[in-house]
Design a protein around this motif. Sequence first.
Motif, mmCIF file in Angstrom:
data_model
loop_
_atom_site.group_PDB
_atom_site.id
_atom_site.type_symbol
_atom_site.label_atom_id
_atom_site.label_comp_id
_atom_site.label_asym_id
_atom_site.label_seq_id
_atom_site.Cartn_x
_atom_site.Cartn_y
_atom_site.Cartn_z
ATOM 1 N N SER A 131 34.885 -4.398 -12.326
ATOM 2 C CA SER A 131 34.770 -4.853 -13.707
ATOM 3 C C SER A 131 33.313 -5.002 -14.125
ATOM 4 C CB SER A 131 35.507 -6.188 -13.875
ATOM 5 O OG SER A 131 35.358 -6.692 -15.186
ATOM 6 N N LEU A 132 32.480 -5.537 -13.226
ATOM 7 C CA LEU A 132 31.052 -5.709 -13.530
ATOM 8 C C LEU A 132 30.349 -4.359 -13.665
ATOM 9 C CD1 LEU A 132 30.086 -8.761 -11.311
ATOM 10 C CD2 LEU A 132 29.637 -8.550 -13.759
ATOM 11 N N ILE A 133 30.713 -3.417 -12.823
ATOM 12 C CA ILE A 133 30.107 -2.077 -12.907
ATOM 13 C C ILE A 133 30.447 -1.442 -14.252
ATOM 14 C CG2 ILE A 133 30.163 0.261 -11.960
ATOM 15 C CD1 ILE A 133 30.555 -1.012 -9.183
ATOM 16 N N THR A 134 31.718 -1.547 -14.661
ATOM 17 C CA THR A 134 32.137 -1.010 -15.957
ATOM 18 C C THR A 134 31.408 -1.713 -17.097
ATOM 19 O OG1 THR A 134 34.339 -0.519 -15.082
ATOM 20 C CG2 THR A 134 34.104 -0.610 -17.475
ATOM 21 N N GLY A 141 24.707 -0.692 -20.863
ATOM 22 C CA GLY A 141 23.739 0.400 -20.913
ATOM 23 C C GLY A 141 23.962 1.282 -22.127
ATOM 24 N N ALA A 142 25.235 1.564 -22.426
ATOM 25 C CA ALA A 142 25.564 2.376 -23.603
ATOM 26 C C ALA A 142 25.144 1.679 -24.888
ATOM 27 C CB ALA A 142 27.062 2.667 -23.624
ATOM 28 N N ALA A 143 25.295 0.344 -24.927
ATOM 29 C CA ALA A 143 24.897 -0.411 -26.118
ATOM 30 C C ALA A 143 23.382 -0.334 -26.320
ATOM 31 C CB ALA A 143 25.347 -1.867 -25.988
ATOM 32 N N ILE A 144 22.635 -0.464 -25.221
ATOM 33 C CA ILE A 144 21.168 -0.411 -25.328
ATOM 34 C C ILE A 144 20.706 0.985 -25.723
ATOM 35 C CG2 ILE A 144 18.994 -0.699 -24.081
ATOM 36 C CD1 ILE A 144 20.470 -2.717 -22.280
ATOM 37 N N PHE A 147 25.314 -14.305 -6.693
ATOM 38 C CA PHE A 147 24.561 -14.081 -7.930
ATOM 39 C C PHE A 147 23.858 -12.726 -7.876
ATOM 40 C CE2 PHE A 147 20.872 -14.316 -10.642
ATOM 41 C CZ PHE A 147 21.303 -15.021 -11.752
ATOM 42 N N GLY A 148 23.170 -12.444 -6.767
ATOM 43 C CA GLY A 148 22.455 -11.182 -6.619
ATOM 44 C C GLY A 148 23.384 -9.991 -6.613
ATOM 45 N N ALA A 149 24.538 -10.139 -5.970
ATOM 46 C CA ALA A 149 25.504 -9.042 -5.921
ATOM 47 C C ALA A 149 26.021 -8.707 -7.316
ATOM 48 C CB ALA A 149 26.659 -9.405 -4.999
ATOM 49 N N LYS A 150 26.215 -9.726 -8.146
ATOM 50 C CA LYS A 150 26.664 -9.487 -9.519
ATOM 51 C C LYS A 150 25.617 -8.711 -10.305
ATOM 52 C CE LYS A 150 29.560 -13.651 -9.728
ATOM 53 N NZ LYS A 150 29.728 -14.976 -10.360
ATOM 54 N N LEU A 151 24.342 -9.094 -10.156
ATOM 55 C CA LEU A 151 23.272 -8.366 -10.843
ATOM 56 C C LEU A 151 23.206 -6.916 -10.380
ATOM 57 C CD1 LEU A 151 20.298 -10.905 -11.024
ATOM 58 C CD2 LEU A 151 21.696 -10.066 -12.906
ATOM 59 N N CYS A 189 25.650 -5.141 -9.374
ATOM 60 C CA CYS A 189 26.777 -4.412 -9.958
ATOM 61 C C CYS A 189 26.454 -3.934 -11.376
ATOM 62 C CB CYS A 189 28.027 -5.299 -9.994
ATOM 63 S SG CYS A 189 28.762 -5.609 -8.369
ATOM 64 N N LEU A 190 25.675 -4.725 -12.111
ATOM 65 C CA LEU A 190 25.295 -4.332 -13.464
ATOM 66 C C LEU A 190 24.226 -3.247 -13.472
ATOM 67 C CD1 LEU A 190 25.013 -7.708 -15.437
ATOM 68 C CD2 LEU A 190 26.824 -6.019 -15.616
ATOM 69 N N LEU A 191 23.417 -3.191 -12.417
ATOM 70 C CA LEU A 191 22.220 -2.349 -12.399
ATOM 71 C C LEU A 191 22.483 -0.862 -12.638
ATOM 72 C CD1 LEU A 191 19.188 -2.435 -12.116
ATOM 73 C CD2 LEU A 191 19.451 -2.162 -9.635
ATOM 74 N N PRO A 192 23.508 -0.229 -12.013
ATOM 75 C CA PRO A 192 23.697 1.210 -12.247
ATOM 76 C C PRO A 192 23.842 1.570 -13.722
ATOM 77 C CG PRO A 192 25.030 0.497 -10.390
ATOM 78 C CD PRO A 192 24.470 -0.745 -11.011
ATOM 79 N N GLY A 193 24.600 0.787 -14.457
ATOM 80 C CA GLY A 193 24.785 1.070 -15.879
ATOM 81 C C GLY A 193 23.552 0.786 -16.707
#
Length: 340
Positions: free
Chosen positions: A34-37, A43-46, A311-315, A317-321
């Motif tokens: 879910s976090l990756i998505t 990323g698409a919004a930015i 916390f770091g793992a969640k960040l 997950c967001l990083l690829p996008g």
Amino acid sequence: MDYYNPNGNNAQQYYANAQWEAYYRLKRDEERRSLITTGVLFGAAIISYLIIQTIIVAVLMYSPFYEKYQNSAVFQNCFNVLAVHMSSMLVPFGLLALIKKKSFEGKPLVPLKKLGFVKTAAWVSLGMGCCLAANFVTNFVIILFRQGGYELSQPEMLKTDSPLACITLIVATAIVPAIFEEFAFRCCALGVLRRYGKGFSVVAVSIVFGLIHGNLIQFIFAFIIGLILGYITVHTDSVLPAMLIHGFNNGLSVIQEIAEYLGSAEAGELITGAIFFVWGALAVIGLIYLCIKKQFKRESKPVSEPFALSFGAKLLCLLPGLALPIIILIILTMQFVKPI
């Protein structure tokens, strides 16, 4: 054999050790996906923000109004309202919230819990005190870069040169950004990420908030302010204090510029200095009031689930996008770092 009930004491279903371990590992994997998505959507919004802004600027450059933009402070202010906030920022992040509306889990898109005048004033005063502190941090970083042989700069707009320019400056710098940026980041973006943890959502959104400003000085300042605005929003469950803080903070530069237009540079610095002092005093009073009212009392922290993402793992997950837009924004940011 030991058994564990993940659904509460009143539930009927219990899991043996191996079963509840598999249950929580499955929940962790679902959260990761879910976090990756969500990161991809952010990323698409930015990227959409950058594309819309680029298209609008390109249309302006090849239009007969470009010369007017270069020579008119009024036109520049009005254009910024249209290009930066009403189009390139509101549309992408509004769509993000619409696509991920299930992430809000029944909570309103715009949090507006009633706080009362005094409590709102206290939070706004404290927030403005933090903004003043962020100014000192930013200036300290500028000094460090100068000592290293680099000058940090930022885009400059035309100076105010008429009463109408003063009015449009107030609207374009203090009022519109406070409404649209707070809606985009402290309502849409923060609301989408809040389900993954309050602290995580505040930090993640503050990083994007800093980067989207497009230069290093504003990144440092916006990141710090993003943390403050995000904390106050999730703590009070209302975006109103954040909007007011944002507007008053941006208003400091507006007041200085208008004072310089009406008087002199010295008058602008004197008035701004006096306002800094007043906000500093109000921040202390606000802090004392909030402490007396025990507004900083920590909520009981829920028991961490087994195998929960850190916390770091969640960040991560967001990083690829976010990787591509962050690289683009860093490149844009570094254009304003120049050797002395």
